[in-house]
Design a protein around this motif. Structure first.
Motif, PDB file in Angstrom:
ATOM      1  N   GLU A   1       4.071  42.935 -56.353  1.00 18.55           N
ATOM      2  CA  GLU A   1       4.661  44.127 -56.958  1.00 18.55           C
ATOM      3  C   GLU A   1       5.578  44.869 -55.989  1.00 18.55           C
ATOM      4  OE1 GLU A   1       2.956  48.223 -58.999  1.00 18.55           O
ATOM      5  OE2 GLU A   1       1.887  46.326 -59.313  1.00 18.55           O
ATOM      6  N   LEU A   2       5.157  44.941 -54.713  1.00 21.01           N
ATOM      7  CA  LEU A   2       5.939  45.692 -53.728  1.00 21.01           C
ATOM      8  C   LEU A   2       7.013  44.843 -53.052  1.00 21.01           C
ATOM      9  CD1 LEU A   2       3.095  47.719 -51.973  1.00 21.01           C
ATOM     10  CD2 LEU A   2       4.703  48.533 -53.708  1.00 21.01           C
ATOM     11  N   GLY A   3       6.810  43.524 -52.993  1.00 23.00           N
ATOM     12  CA  GLY A   3       7.773  42.658 -52.319  1.00 23.00           C
ATOM     13  C   GLY A   3       7.736  42.771 -50.811  1.00 23.00           C
ATOM     14  N   THR A   4       6.657  43.335 -50.264  1.00 19.23           N
ATOM     15  CA  THR A   4       6.510  43.478 -48.818  1.00 19.23           C
ATOM     16  C   THR A   4       6.054  42.153 -48.208  1.00 19.23           C
ATOM     17  OG1 THR A   4       5.850  45.783 -49.123  1.00 19.23           O
ATOM     18  CG2 THR A   4       5.345  44.792 -46.990  1.00 19.23           C
ATOM     19  N   THR A   5       6.527  41.846 -47.017  1.00 15.42           N
ATOM     20  CA  THR A   5       6.074  40.663 -46.293  1.00 15.42           C
ATOM     21  C   THR A   5       4.631  40.872 -45.852  1.00 15.42           C
ATOM     22  OG1 THR A   5       8.315  40.278 -45.480  1.00 15.42           O
ATOM     23  CG2 THR A   5       6.532  39.136 -44.334  1.00 15.42           C
ATOM     24  N   PHE A   6       3.742  39.951 -46.224  1.00 16.38           N
ATOM     25  CA  PHE A   6       2.340  39.996 -45.812  1.00 16.38           C
ATOM     26  C   PHE A   6       2.087  38.826 -44.867  1.00 16.38           C
ATOM     27  CE2 PHE A   6      -0.398  42.499 -49.065  1.00 16.38           C
ATOM     28  CZ  PHE A   6       0.514  43.530 -49.089  1.00 16.38           C
ATOM     29  N   VAL A   7       1.473  39.123 -43.716  1.00 16.18           N
ATOM     30  CA  VAL A   7       0.994  38.086 -42.804  1.00 16.18           C
ATOM     31  C   VAL A   7      -0.514  38.255 -42.716  1.00 16.18           C
ATOM     32  CG1 VAL A   7       1.149  37.045 -40.525  1.00 16.18           C
ATOM     33  CG2 VAL A   7       3.150  38.180 -41.518  1.00 16.18           C
ATOM     34  N   TYR A   8      -1.240  37.223 -43.136  1.00 15.36           N
ATOM     35  CA  TYR A   8      -2.677  37.316 -43.366  1.00 15.36           C
ATOM     36  C   TYR A   8      -3.401  36.343 -42.452  1.00 15.36           C
ATOM     37  CZ  TYR A   8      -6.813  37.926 -46.400  1.00 15.36           C
ATOM     38  OH  TYR A   8      -8.051  38.232 -46.913  1.00 15.36           O
ATOM     39  N   VAL A   9      -4.412  36.826 -41.745  1.00 15.45           N
ATOM     40  CA  VAL A   9      -5.206  35.976 -40.868  1.00 15.45           C
ATOM     41  C   VAL A   9      -6.572  35.738 -41.496  1.00 15.45           C
ATOM     42  CG1 VAL A   9      -6.580  36.039 -38.754  1.00 15.45           C
ATOM     43  CG2 VAL A   9      -4.130  36.418 -38.643  1.00 15.45           C
ATOM     44  N   THR A  10      -6.985  34.468 -41.570  1.00 19.05           N
ATOM     45  CA  THR A  10      -8.307  34.152 -42.095  1.00 19.05           C
ATOM     46  C   THR A  10      -8.754  32.783 -41.595  1.00 19.05           C
ATOM     47  OG1 THR A  10      -9.653  33.999 -44.109  1.00 19.05           O
ATOM     48  CG2 THR A  10      -7.445  33.071 -44.217  1.00 19.05           C
ATOM     49  N   HIS A  11     -10.074  32.577 -41.606  1.00 22.69           N
ATOM     50  CA  HIS A  11     -10.612  31.231 -41.381  1.00 22.69           C
ATOM     51  C   HIS A  11     -11.120  30.652 -42.693  1.00 22.69           C
ATOM     52  CE1 HIS A  11     -14.145  33.910 -41.101  1.00 22.69           C
ATOM     53  NE2 HIS A  11     -14.764  32.919 -41.720  1.00 22.69           N
TER      54      HIS A  11
END
Length: 370
Positions: free
Chosen positions: A191-201
């Motif tokens: 919806e926002l079009g923001t760049t997301f950088v997500y860290v997960t295992h």
């Protein structure tokens, strides 16, 4: 994203040969990665692989020993965190307990001296995005874990950063709520079009939310690609083993023809796998992999034609609700796992039944050539 390789000039974030060590321990061993504007990219890997250190360098909480970090073309190495146009969300939300939802979300706007009316308008818009309208006066202690997470997201996004960095933000939530928040996060990002950088295992999180996944291992990138590509066409044995459940077979090629390797096991058994871009010839030792859901269980008398056919004995059957897992000992000496949808493919096999496993050539891949 449609193009798995984003040019640095188009990137919201560009890492160029970034390295970081802590004493003798190499945390990041030379990572180059471009993240597109508006992309949801996940850094996936086991604990200690360097993914959080990479994110902290983007945020400015750690400085690289070597390399460049560009935010929309601007080199930010040496620039303090508060001067970088990124925000970060952690597993622990760090909400101010004495402040209301409204005050928590507008805190960053106050620091930037945004006029009061503009603050109220932007906070109202953001609370609508995270579906917390009507919660403005509540304190964090009056909210559920998922609601607190959404307040933290609203607070991070209200400043309209170039990118939002999320370091395992759902780790404190229970399983059901975590799955709900995965969908919410993806909806908010879209919806926002923001760049997301997500860290997960958590591989399931990565597969369900990401535009692209970057698999990290021992400070290096193993593969970057769309979720389906990473899962179905792993580039390395590590990726194949880490992402999803995998059946791996060590075999020797008997014949190569028409872009396919043929392994003859017996008169009735054989494996067929595409060569892909790997140089394979007769006599080559191979590591071949196939996912459990691609394998079919059949009765020994079943003459259904299939590229690959392998005989075995069911040793264990595990019911998991939507899935049933079959553990089958094969004539190759390897134990394979087969997944069946419990309500559709139920074959009725039980422990000690003799079976035949079949799958199509295109559903298998060569992971290693020796």
């Amino acid at each position: 994203m449609s193009d798995p390789t984003t040019r640095a000039t188009d990137a919201a974030i560009s890492l160029q040969e970034v390295r970081k060590s802590f004493g003798r321990v190499v945390a990041v061993g030379g990572i180059s990665l471009d993240i597109a504007d508006g992309e949801f990219l996940t850094l996936l890997g086991p604990s200690g692989c360097g993914k959080t250190t990479t994110m902290r360098m983007i945020a400015g909480f750690e400085e690289p020993d070597e390399g460049r970090i560009l935010l929309r073309g601007r080199d930010v190495v040496g620039v303090p965190p508060n001067k970088r146009d990124v925000n970060m969300c952690f597993q622990h939300y760090a909400l101010f307990p004495h402040m209301s939802v409204q005050e928590n979300v507008e805190y960053g706007l106050k620091l930037r001296k945004v006029p009061r009316e503009e603050r109220r308008r932007r906070v109202a818009e953001m609370l609508e995005v995270v579906r917390l309208e009507g919660f403005e006066k509540r304190k964090p202690a009056q909210l559920s874990g998922g609601q607190q997470q959404r307040v933290a997201l609203a607070r991070a996004l209200v400043n309209r950063p170039t990118a939002l960095l999320l370091d395992e933000p759902l780790g404190a939530l229970d399983v059901k709520l975590r799955k709900q928040m995965q969908l919410e996060l993806k909806r908010i990002q879209h919806e926002l079009g923001t760049t997301f950088v997500y860290v997960t295992h958590d591989q399931e999180e990565a597969l369900s939310m990401s535009d692209r996944i970057t698999v990290v291992n021992q400070g290096l990138i193993e593969q970057v690609g769309r979720p389906r590509d990473v899962y179905e066409r792993p580039a390395t044995p590590f990726v194949a083993d880490f992402v999803g459940v995998l059946n791996a077979l060590e075999v020797r090629a008997d014949e190569v023809r028409d872009g396919r390797v043929v392994v003859r096991i017996s008169d009735r058994e054989r494996l067929v796998v595409p060569t892909g871009d790997r140089p394979v010839s007769a006599g080559t030792e191979l590591l071949v992999a196939v996912r459990p859901e691609r394998v079919w269980l059949r009765a020994p008398a079943d003459e259904t034609s299939a590229d690959s056919r392998l005989e075995g004995t069911v040793r264990q059957v595990v019911y998991l609700g939507t899935l049933t897992q079959f553990y089958v000992d094969t004539t190759l000496g390897a134990r394979l796992v087969v997944h069946e949808l419990s309500d559709r493919r139920a074959s009725g096999f039980v422990a000690e039944d003799r079976v035949v496993l079949t799958w199509d050539a295109e559903d298998a891949a060569i992971l290693r050539v020796e």
